[in-house]
Write an enzyme that holds these catalytic residues in place. Structure first.
Site, PDB file in Angstrom:
ATOM      1  N   HIS A 218       0.659  -1.157  -0.061  1.00 26.90           N
ATOM      2  CA  HIS A 218      -0.085   0.123  -0.150  1.00 26.90           C
ATOM      3  C   HIS A 218       0.985   1.217  -0.038  1.00 26.90           C
ATOM      4  O   HIS A 218       0.951   2.112   1.011  1.00 26.90           O
ATOM      5  CB  HIS A 218      -1.035  -0.026   1.255  1.00 26.90           C
ATOM      6  CG  HIS A 218      -2.171   0.770   1.066  1.00 26.90           C
ATOM      7  ND1 HIS A 218      -3.392   0.279   1.226  1.00 26.90           N
ATOM      8  CD2 HIS A 218      -2.212   2.055   0.974  1.00 26.90           C
ATOM      9  CE1 HIS A 218      -4.142   1.162   1.045  1.00 26.90           C
ATOM     10  NE2 HIS A 218      -3.757   2.452   0.751  1.00 26.90           N
TER      11      HIS A 218
ATOM     12  N   GLU B 297      -4.278  -0.138  -5.445  1.00 30.30           N
ATOM     13  CA  GLU B 297      -4.178   1.051  -6.153  1.00 30.30           C
ATOM     14  C   GLU B 297      -2.882   1.418  -7.188  1.00 30.30           C
ATOM     15  O   GLU B 297      -2.246   2.214  -6.870  1.00 30.30           O
ATOM     16  CB  GLU B 297      -4.909   2.301  -5.393  1.00 30.30           C
ATOM     17  CG  GLU B 297      -6.109   2.218  -5.001  1.00 30.30           C
ATOM     18  CD  GLU B 297      -6.672   3.414  -4.590  1.00 30.30           C
ATOM     19  OE1 GLU B 297      -6.066   4.443  -4.678  1.00 30.30           O
ATOM     20  OE2 GLU B 297      -7.690   3.429  -4.075  1.00 30.30           O
TER      21      GLU B 297
ATOM     22  N   GLU C  85     -12.304  -0.989  -0.738  1.00 31.12           N
ATOM     23  CA  GLU C  85     -12.392   0.124   0.189  1.00 31.12           C
ATOM     24  C   GLU C  85     -13.784   1.042  -0.334  1.00 31.12           C
ATOM     25  O   GLU C  85     -14.015   1.021  -1.438  1.00 31.12           O
ATOM     26  CB  GLU C  85     -11.213   1.248  -0.126  1.00 31.12           C
ATOM     27  CG  GLU C  85      -9.818   0.747   0.369  1.00 31.12           C
ATOM     28  CD  GLU C  85      -8.893   1.754   0.271  1.00 31.12           C
ATOM     29  OE1 GLU C  85      -9.197   2.890  -0.203  1.00 31.12           O
ATOM     30  OE2 GLU C  85      -7.693   1.349   0.285  1.00 31.12           O
TER      31      GLU C  85
HETATM   32  C1  GBH Z   1      -7.698   5.312  -1.526  1.00 28.73           C
HETATM   33  O1  GBH Z   1      -7.396   6.085  -2.477  1.00 28.73           O
HETATM   34  C2  GBH Z   1      -6.342   4.935  -0.693  1.00 28.73           C
HETATM   35  O2  GBH Z   1      -6.384   3.577  -1.086  1.00 28.73           O
HETATM   36  C3  GBH Z   1      -6.425   5.182   0.789  1.00 28.73           C
HETATM   37  O3  GBH Z   1      -5.069   4.899   1.234  1.00 28.73           O
HETATM   38  C4  GBH Z   1      -6.946   6.535   1.094  1.00 28.73           C
HETATM   39  O4  GBH Z   1      -6.667   6.879   2.349  1.00 28.73           O
HETATM   40  C5  GBH Z   1      -8.310   6.721   0.521  1.00 28.73           C
HETATM   41  O5  GBH Z   1      -8.445   6.320  -0.699  1.00 28.73           O
HETATM   42  C6  GBH Z   1      -8.932   7.983   1.050  1.00 28.73           C
HETATM   43  O6  GBH Z   1      -8.351   9.007  -0.067  1.00 28.73           O
HETATM   44  O7  GBH Z   1      -6.060  15.261  -4.744  1.00 28.73           O
HETATM   45  O8  GBH Z   1      -6.670  15.669  -7.061  1.00 28.73           O
HETATM   46  O9  GBH Z   1      -4.590  14.494  -6.527  1.00 28.73           O
HETATM   47  C7  GBH Z   1      -8.465   6.806  -3.326  1.00 28.73           C
HETATM   48  C8  GBH Z   1      -8.222   7.170  -4.618  1.00 28.73           C
HETATM   49  C9  GBH Z   1      -6.898   8.532  -6.143  1.00 28.73           C
HETATM   50  C10 GBH Z   1      -8.023   9.575  -4.282  1.00 28.73           C
HETATM   51  C11 GBH Z   1      -6.254   9.765  -6.210  1.00 28.73           C
HETATM   52  C12 GBH Z   1      -7.345  10.597  -4.232  1.00 28.73           C
HETATM   53  C13 GBH Z   1      -6.120  12.210  -5.434  1.00 28.73           C
HETATM   54  C14 GBH Z   1      -6.709  13.288  -6.364  1.00 28.73           C
HETATM   55  N1  GBH Z   1      -7.582   8.319  -4.452  1.00 28.73           N
HETATM   56  N2  GBH Z   1      -6.912  11.196  -5.575  1.00 28.73           N
HETATM   57  S1  GBH Z   1      -6.064  14.885  -5.999  1.00 28.73           S
END
Ligand code: GBH
Length: 488
Positions: A161, A206, A394
């Site tokens: 992770h 992911e 998740e």
């Molecule tokens: C998950 O990612 C993760 O697996 C986990 O560790 C995390 O805590 C959880 O979600 C909550 O975020 O801010 O515009 O750069 C979720 C998918 C993809 C969400 C990238 C945030 C970033 C967008 N993530 N995204 S930005």
């Protein structure tokens, strides 16, 4: 004392009560007793044995970054680099789960979860990523797993992770093909030691997120902004690492161990549920998720993905493609916000419908509210790849989460989010989509990567000064869902 505003109070109890001279606390105290139990019968029953769970990840909760021989990871380096994370927050202590795991397992037991998804920190087991294992590295997980099993909770283990050992990054990280092999070696070693108690392993969490945010956009560790060609090539080594790890786990784990992955496949939801838009959403699911999920499920790159990349396309061999496509036993889908899709006459056969500025989102601006995503993602994965077993690995949301002096957190927005997503999940399950379990993200507020501690995703509030955990309203909601095996 409850801090309802006059306006909220009027909404709850009526304008007359709000306008009356009665002090707020007296009425607010009566509020709880006024709710008949149960208010409504359970709706949306889930199949018997449905696995309700919750999830965390090593660097987000453990802390204890220098204990028992753990080596540094790219997230230690990144979070300690000024300007990279909100308020310079690091995971040095996080939830101190390394020391408080027994209390946290008690919290899970009170909640009633049947299963818990956690991740192993690679650099606890191999401080330098490869070579000699650290004999004390797995001790923490052994203690934690024994406590978990004694509480009657089934472990689901993620092997990666995002906390890549720093030594491997010093040698190129995922840009170096050797990292894929090092990952497989670590995965095989760890599965050999834990598979007497862990029956489900997920290789990676992911792939898209750590590749794109870490190596393309520079906003996650290791904070690089590489060219499209280099990103495509390292993405290839990441999915190859997944495939090699599937094989290594099968070779070393106890018979009967199941292997899968946890992917943030972007759910593609038809903006209007007509056959043509559903068809478009199906095409979109394959192409939008081409670089990781599609290539893993099909063992070959989507033609249009390669065409779009042109000269930036990754170099690969037939043997590598076979490894990447190694069959998995189950698919883990992380579900947050969907893309809305409609049919179009373009080569792709679909287009993404943009969101208007007024589209509602949770506290994290990227987390748009789209419950249909949790229906369409497993539905389309099943339709495209005939998957036999799916877990929602998740799903959850951030909220502003204010702890009242009485120790309550009224995260009604998170409850709304969960109730609507679970209703759509029920819709999928009742149509026969083989979703066998659901892991709520997250059990506790924790280190939200570049957002540090400023975004809370837990259903238990954590005071990061005292480490006190307090159930939020959403924990009470989830506890009811689990107890009833349906929505309350
Ligand atoms: C998950 O990612 C993760 O697996 C986990 O560790 C995390 O805590 C959880 O979600 C909550 O975020 O801010 O515009 O750069 C979720 C998918 C993809 C969400 C990238 C945030 C970033 C967008 N993530 N995204 S930005």
């Amino acid at each position: 004392m409850t801090n309802f505003s006059r306006r909220t109070f009027a909404r709850l109890f009526g304008a007359t009560a709000a306008a009356s001279s009665l002090p707020l606390p007296a009425l607010a105290a009566g509020f709880k007793d006024a709710i008949p139990q149960p208010l409504t019968p359970t709706t949306h029953h889930f199949p018997q044995g449905f696995l309700w769970g919750s999830a965390t990840a090593s660097y987000q909760v453990e802390g204890a970054v220098n204990e028992d021989g753990r080596g540094p990871s790219i997230w230690d380096t990144f979070s300690h680099t000024p300007g990279k994370t909100a308020f310079g927050d690091t995971g040095d202590v996080a939830d101190d789960h390394f020391h408080r795991y027994a209390e946290d397992i008690q919290i899970m037991k009170n909640l009633g979860v049947k299963t818990y998804r956690f991740s192993v920190a690679w650099s606890r087991v191999f401080p330098n990523g490869s070579g000699t294992p650290n004999p004390r590295g797995l001790d923490f997980y052994n203690r934690m797993l024994d406590t978990l099993l004694a509480a009657g909770i089934q472990p689901y283990c993620t092997l990666y992770h995002w906390d890549l050992p720093q030594t491997l990054q010093d040698n190129g990280g995922w840009e170096n093909r050797d990292t894929a092999q090092a990952f497989a070696d670590y995965a095989g070693y760890t599965a050999a030691h834990l598979s007497d108690r862990v029956k489900h392993f997920m290789t990676m969490n992911e792939i898209r997120t750590f590749v794109e945010l870490g190596y393309r956009d520079g906003v996650h560790a290791p904070g690089l902004k590489l060219t499209a060609a280099r990103v495509a090539q390292l993405n290839h080594y990441a999915v190859l690492g997944h495939g090699l790890a599937v094989q290594a786990i099968r070779a070393s784990a106890k018979p009967g161990t199941k292997v899968g992955l946890a992917e943030n496949a972007i759910p593609t939801a038809p903006v209007i549920e007509t056959p043509e838009h559903i068809e478009a959403a199906t095409r979109a699911y394959r192409l939008i998720n081409a670089s990781f999920l599609t290539v893993i499920m099909e063992g070959r790159y989507h033609d249009l993905y390669l065409k779009q990349l042109g000269s930036d396309a990754p170099k690969f061999t037939a043997a590598e493609m076979k490894t990447i496509g190694s069959p998995v036993d189950f698919l883990g889908l992380n579900v947050y916000n969907p893309a809305y899709i409609r049919a179009s006459n373009s080569e792709k056969g679909y287009e993404v419908v943009p969101s208007p500025a007024s589209y509602p989102h949770m506290y994290s601006p990227w987390l748009e509210f789209g419950p249909e995503g949790i229906y369409w993602s497993p539905k389309l994965a099943t339709k495209l790849w005939n998957v036999k077993e799916i877990f929602i690995t998740e799903n959850g949301a951030s909220s502003t989460d204010v702890l009242t002096p009485e120790g309550e957190v009224y995260d009604t927005d998170r409850v709304m989010f969960l109730r609507n997503y679970l209703t759509q999940l029920h819709r999928a399950v009742s149509e026969g989509v083989p979703v066998k379990g659901y892991f709520l993200w997250s059990l506790l507020d924790n280190y939200e990567w570049a957002d540090g501690y400023s975004k809370r995703f837990g259903i238990h509030y954590v005071d990061f000064t005292t480490q006190k955990r307090t159930p939020k309203l959403s924990a009470k909601f989830y506890k009811e869902v689990i107890a009833r095996n349906g929505l309350a």
